[in-house]
Write a protein that holds these residues in place. Structure first.
Motif, short mmCIF file in Angstrom:
data_model
loop_
_atom_site.label_atom_id
_atom_site.label_comp_id
_atom_site.label_asym_id
_atom_site.label_seq_id
_atom_site.Cartn_x
_atom_site.Cartn_y
_atom_site.Cartn_z
N THR A 49 0.83 -1.21 0.00
CA THR A 49 0.00 0.00 0.00
C THR A 49 0.86 1.27 0.00
O THR A 49 0.34 2.37 -0.07
CB THR A 49 -0.91 0.04 1.25
OG1 THR A 49 -0.08 -0.06 2.42
CG2 THR A 49 -1.90 -1.11 1.25
N ARG A 50 2.18 1.09 0.09
CA ARG A 50 3.09 2.25 0.18
C ARG A 50 3.03 3.11 -1.07
O ARG A 50 3.22 4.32 -1.03
CB ARG A 50 4.52 1.76 0.41
CG ARG A 50 5.54 2.86 0.58
CD ARG A 50 6.91 2.29 0.89
NE ARG A 50 6.95 1.67 2.21
CZ ARG A 50 7.82 0.73 2.57
NH1 ARG A 50 8.71 0.28 1.70
NH2 ARG A 50 7.80 0.22 3.78
N PHE A 51 2.78 2.46 -2.21
CA PHE A 51 2.68 3.18 -3.49
C PHE A 51 1.68 2.42 -4.35
O PHE A 51 1.40 1.24 -4.08
CB PHE A 51 4.06 3.25 -4.18
CG PHE A 51 4.75 1.92 -4.32
CD1 PHE A 51 4.53 1.12 -5.44
CD2 PHE A 51 5.59 1.45 -3.32
CE1 PHE A 51 5.16 -0.11 -5.58
CE2 PHE A 51 6.22 0.20 -3.44
CZ PHE A 51 6.00 -0.56 -4.57
N PRO A 52 1.13 3.06 -5.36
CA PRO A 52 0.16 2.36 -6.20
C PRO A 52 0.84 1.20 -6.93
O PRO A 52 1.98 1.35 -7.39
CB PRO A 52 -0.29 3.42 -7.21
CG PRO A 52 0.25 4.72 -6.75
CD PRO A 52 1.37 4.45 -5.80
N THR A 53 0.16 0.09 -7.01
CA THR A 53 0.74 -1.07 -7.70
C THR A 53 -0.01 -1.37 -8.99
O THR A 53 0.23 -2.41 -9.61
CB THR A 53 0.74 -2.31 -6.80
OG1 THR A 53 -0.61 -2.55 -6.37
CG2 THR A 53 1.64 -2.13 -5.59
N ASP A 54 -0.87 -0.45 -9.41
CA ASP A 54 -1.63 -0.67 -10.64
C ASP A 54 -0.70 -0.98 -11.81
O ASP A 54 0.29 -0.29 -12.00
CB ASP A 54 -2.42 0.59 -11.00
CG ASP A 54 -3.25 1.09 -9.84
OD1 ASP A 54 -4.47 1.14 -9.98
OD2 ASP A 54 -2.64 1.43 -8.79
N LEU B 137 4.88 6.27 -13.15
CA LEU B 137 6.15 5.58 -12.87
C LEU B 137 6.04 4.09 -13.14
O LEU B 137 6.92 3.49 -13.75
CB LEU B 137 6.55 5.81 -11.41
CG LEU B 137 7.36 7.05 -11.09
CD1 LEU B 137 7.69 7.09 -9.60
CD2 LEU B 137 8.65 7.10 -11.90
N ASN B 138 4.94 3.48 -12.68
CA ASN B 138 4.78 2.04 -12.90
C ASN B 138 4.82 1.70 -14.38
O ASN B 138 5.50 0.77 -14.80
CB ASN B 138 3.44 1.56 -12.32
CG ASN B 138 3.45 1.54 -10.80
OD1 ASN B 138 4.48 1.77 -10.19
ND2 ASN B 138 2.30 1.25 -10.21
N GLU B 139 4.09 2.51 -15.15
CA GLU B 139 3.98 2.22 -16.58
C GLU B 139 5.32 2.44 -17.28
O GLU B 139 5.80 1.59 -18.03
CB GLU B 139 2.91 3.14 -17.16
CG GLU B 139 2.58 2.89 -18.62
CD GLU B 139 1.71 4.01 -19.17
OE1 GLU B 139 0.79 4.46 -18.45
OE2 GLU B 139 1.97 4.44 -20.31
N ARG B 140 5.93 3.59 -17.00
CA ARG B 140 7.15 3.93 -17.73
C ARG B 140 8.36 3.12 -17.29
O ARG B 140 9.17 2.70 -18.11
CB ARG B 140 7.42 5.43 -17.57
CG ARG B 140 6.34 6.30 -18.20
CD ARG B 140 6.30 6.13 -19.72
NE ARG B 140 7.53 6.60 -20.31
CZ ARG B 140 7.77 7.89 -20.58
NH1 ARG B 140 6.85 8.80 -20.33
NH2 ARG B 140 8.92 8.25 -21.09
N LEU B 141 8.50 2.90 -15.98
CA LEU B 141 9.65 2.11 -15.53
C LEU B 141 9.55 0.68 -16.05
O LEU B 141 10.55 0.07 -16.43
CB LEU B 141 9.74 2.12 -14.00
CG LEU B 141 10.11 3.47 -13.37
CD1 LEU B 141 9.96 3.40 -11.84
CD2 LEU B 141 11.53 3.88 -13.73
N SER B 142 8.33 0.14 -16.08
CA SER B 142 8.14 -1.23 -16.58
C SER B 142 8.54 -1.35 -18.04
O SER B 142 9.05 -2.38 -18.48
CB SER B 142 6.69 -1.68 -16.40
OG SER B 142 6.36 -1.74 -15.04
#
Lengths: 428, 408
Positions: A49-54, B137-142
């Motif tokens: 929950t520390r950051f979004p994992t979507d 960040l999730n999208e781009r780093l991945s």
């Protein structure tokens, strides 16, 4: 032996003992809470929950959410976790005086670098130009942010902790990837054996679960993606194991020469009889299929302790739950232990606490000592589908009472760095 | 009643029997000796302006890292280190001796953190325009991070690459922590060999200065020199600052008996290595250095002493070190100082190993190269040099000293 009251080992070196331990993991803070959870077979793994994992393939981890680090960055949490473990270890050991530890600090810590929130903050400080790049960041940096320099130099965490605890000399920060915690202990053992120190504070800490770290391990296909239920994801030695689960934690051990510990009347928790090490030259993330380095590592630890495989009562496995690691660890144990392999219980703490990475070797050394002291072997949980190619006694799913006087604790790292420790009960 | 403490076993001599060094001055000891005796550094004032750097000379990587696949798996700092480690093994004459390599210990002082500057810049630019930073960040780093980049920037993977490429597998430890990591790596390797915990050890590090991302950390603390290049001591008058330099440096430390048995030739003897820390209140670092010098004094002979200083040029530290060294001279020590950073630049984790290498080179030649500054701090030395003292005060923390003597 009589001539030195048993304070020298079979090889004439000072016997190194442990007189204090501190532990914090996703299972809780302190030895008591951790041990209760570990022997109850409870998992500390949960949805992050520390950051979004979507959008991420892995959304779970063993984050330590009850320890404050605001604003979050890996070295801040790593420092706070180490601080908790060190305070508990020193309190138990009752060594030195407050802020005056009579020996060096060996700190296994995750590599640090500036993280995205700080990059963003710096760029905004100079107007967030479009496009922004490292020239932007340097322009912002030139305005002066010594706080960020001290936060993100590699020496930062160890320097802060050395100040707080008054350790002696230059503190050593080290990394041997997932073997780091064990390497810290090994360095402490060597310093005491050399006579360079009477006591040493050895720590492994890792509080580095942020999006980029998770994604990096994910890109290496190292992580379990079985996110639901989270507590079932870490499945060491199971046929359906699919990777490790990133986790956080820290453990600290107070090491002393037996002579020093006895002279001050300290309670001795166990003996560090041996440490063995062997580097692999095969591949950056895989060990040689012949197991040469891991086998050599296990043998080196037994040789260093001057004991035979039959003298080991329990193996605290590296047991990450990756298909590769568990297969190689089993192969190596079978090669070194021969017929005795099936008779030695081997379990993985990581089935419950996940892989605490830099801290793992230290956390698992502490749990190995507690296994000896409490006479109870923590289980390998989530062991529903045994792997027929791993015919070892993995202490499946439930803790087991057993008299354990000597443990082999394994740590194998990315980059081919392997360390095993032989940990024994106090000689009667 | 407790028995008396067992006497510490006698220390044995630790020899430097191999050196691999690459820097802005060249490759190997001979090229470094020639360059140190010639005028002027190899410095680039423009590529990373306003920050001058000492750039690496061109290397034929395939001579030490034959497989292209191995080279591709490394970022430049790992290539420099792996390359220098190969040179060190060759210099010691053990490069193709698997029986020795298999039990050769290794301690690497490593930084790391070389990033994909292009990818970071693109992500940062977009990050500043969104309110959904986490999702972006999730999208781009991945999608933007190369999977192998992680391994190419992990500190312990320099050691990993050395094991893979050069088959050094006795043991492998990586120390982190800027200059102090380099000091502690050499100190620990020396202590292990001296105490019989190890017979032979590869120790060193590398630094790639030619990167904006690596400069960022030091600019946060305003440590960098931002004008056209000047020698270390000359920077004091203008407020001080450090100039980074690319380098890869590895040493082979070996017990005298092990070297003799295998026919290894000593370049020099490493007498001792000392390390400590302080919070850098005015005078703290000098007080540590004074204590370290006293601890070594018994082993320092009457002849002229070369002092290879690791002074960064950062103020007020450079002035404090200058005063400390002037003080030694005033108290009668016949010394000649050279701040080697004036030629090779500052290489963080690699700086102390580099100073040890150049100290060994100096005593093996028996003479000292000319002064490197224009302030008068560094004096000509015409006498025969058989000993060199090394000082390294980290830009922020860590004070180290070592003594190197001519091998007898």
């Amino acid at each position: 032996m009589a001539a030195n009251n048993g304070t020298l080992d079979k090889k004439g070196r000072p016997v190194v003992v442990v007189t204090g331990m501190g532990i914090v993991t996703s299972l809780g803070q302190g030895r008591a809470d951790n041990w209760a959870a570990l022997t109850a077979g409870r998992s500390g793994i949960h949805q992050i929950t520390r950051f979004p994992t979507d959008g991420l393939r892995t959304t779970i981890g063993g984050t330590v959410d009850f320890v404050e680090a605001e604003p979050f960055c890996a070295p801040a949490l790593s420092e706070n976790l180490a601080d908790i473990a060190m305070a508990e270890a020193i309190e138990q050991s009752a060594i030195g005086s407050r802020g005056d530890f009579p020996g060096p600090l060996f700190l296994a810590a995750a590599p640090v670098e500036m993280e995205w929130p700080q990059r963003e903050e710096l760029a905004r400080a100079v107007g967030a130009p479009d496009p922004s790049d490292y020239h932007t960041l340097l322009e912002a940096a030139h305005k002066g942010r010594p706080d960020l320099h001290e936060r993100f130099v590699f020496a930062g965490v160890a320097e802060t902790l050395a100040d707080r605890y008054g350790t002696k000399g230059s503190p050593i920060s080290l990394s041997t990837a997932c073997a780091s915690g064990a390497t810290a202990i090994q360095l402490g053992i060597e310093a005491i054996r050399r006579g360079d120190a009477d006591a040493a504070l050895t720590v492994g800490t890792d509080g580095s679960i942020h999006a980029e770290a998770l994604i990096r391990f994910s890109l290496l296909s190292a992580l379990s993606t079985q996110n639901d239920p989270a507590e079932g994801a870490a499945k060491p030695f199971s046929k359906n194991r699919d990777g490790f689960v990133m986790a956080e934690g820290a453990a600290a051990l107070v090491l002393e020469s037996l002579e020093h510990a006895r002279a001050r009347g300290a309670k001795i928790l166990g003996v560090l009889e041996g440490a063995g090490e062997r580097a692999d030259s095969f591949h950056r993330t895989r060990s040689n299929p012949d197991g040469k380095a891991i086998i050599g590592c296990l043998e080196a630890a037994l040789n260093d302790a001057g004991i035979a495989p039959e003298d080991i009562d329990y193996i605290n496995a590296h047991g990450t739950g990756t298909p590769e690691n568990d297969k190689m660890e089993c192969l190596s144990v079978e090669a070194v232990f021969g017929d005795h392999a099936k008779a030695v219980p081997i379990s993985s703490n990581k089935s419950m606490i996940g892989h605490t990475l830099t801290a793992a070797g230290a956390v698992e050394a502490a749990f190995s000592l507690m296994t000896i002291l409490e006479g109870r072997i923590p289980p390998t949980i989530n062991h529903e589908i045994p792997d027929p190619t791993i015919p070892l006694d993995v202490v499946p799913n439930a803790a087991r009472d057993a008299s354990v006087s000597r443990v082999l604790s394994n740590s194998f790292g990315f980059g081919g760095q392997n360390v095993s420790l032989v940990i024994a009960a106090e000689p009667s | 009643m407790t028995s008396p403490a067992p006497a510490k076993p006698a220390r044995r001599d630790v020899l430097i029997t191999g050196i691999g060094i690459v820097s802005s001055l060249g490759e190997g000891l001979d090229q470094h000796w020639t360059a140190l005796n010639a005028a002027g550094p190899n410095v680039d004032n423009s590529a990373f302006a306003p920050y001058p750097v000492h750039p690496m000379v061109e290397l034929d990587l395939s001579t030490q890292i034959p497989k292209r696949g191995d080279q591709r798996q490394m970022e430049p700092w790992q290539r420099l280190g792996t390359y220098a480690a190969g040179l060190a093994l060759a210099s010691a004459g053990i490069k193709d001796q698997p029986e020795i390599l298999e039990r050769t210990d290794m301690i690497v002082s490593a930084g790391g953190g070389e990033r994909d500057v292009e990818a970071d810049s693109a992500i940062l630019t977009d990050l500043l325009k969104t309110n959904e930073t986490g999702l972006l960040l999730n999208e781009r780093l991945s999608s933007d991070l190369r999977p192998t980049l992680f391994l190419a920037q992990l500190p312990n993977l320099l050691a990993g690459n050395i094991s893979i490429v050069h088959k050094v597998t006795g043991s492998s430890r990586t120390f982190m922590g800027e200059e102090a990591a380099g000091i502690d790596a050499v100190r620990t390797a020396h202590a292990r060999v001296a105490s019989r915990q190890s017979d032979i050890c590869l120790v060193g590090g590398s630094y790639n200065a030619e990167r904006l991302d690596m400069m960022l950390l030091f600019e946060l603390g305003n440590y960098l020199w931002r004008e056209d290049w000047a020698p270390v001591w000359d920077r004091i008058a203008k407020g001080g600052g450090l100039v980074t330099g690319s380098m890869g440096v590895f040493l082979i430390l070996e017990s005298a008996d092990h070297a003799e048995k295998r026919g290894g030739t000593p370049i020099a003897r490493l007498d001792d290595v000392l390390a400590d820390r302080c919070k850098r209140q005015p005078g703290d670092a000098a007080a540590i250095a004074k204590g370290q010098f006293e601890a070594l004094r018994d082993r320092i002979g009457d002849g002229p002493l070369a002092v290879l200083s690791g002074a960064t040029g950062v103020e007020p530290l450079a002035s404090e070190e200058k005063a400390f060294l002037d003080g030694l001279a005033e108290q009668g020590t016949d010394l000649a100082v050279r701040a080697v950073g004036s030629r090779i630049g500052h290489g963080l984790e690699a700086q102390f190993p580099a100073l040890v290498a150049l100290a060994a080179l100096t005593v093996s030649h028996g003479s000292l190269f000319p002064p490197l500054d224009s302030t008068g701090m560094e004096r000509e030395s015409s006498g025969s040099i058989t000993q060199a003292l090394i000082t390294t005060w980290g830009h922020w923390r860590g004070e180290g000293m070592a003594l190197v003597s001519r091998a007898t």
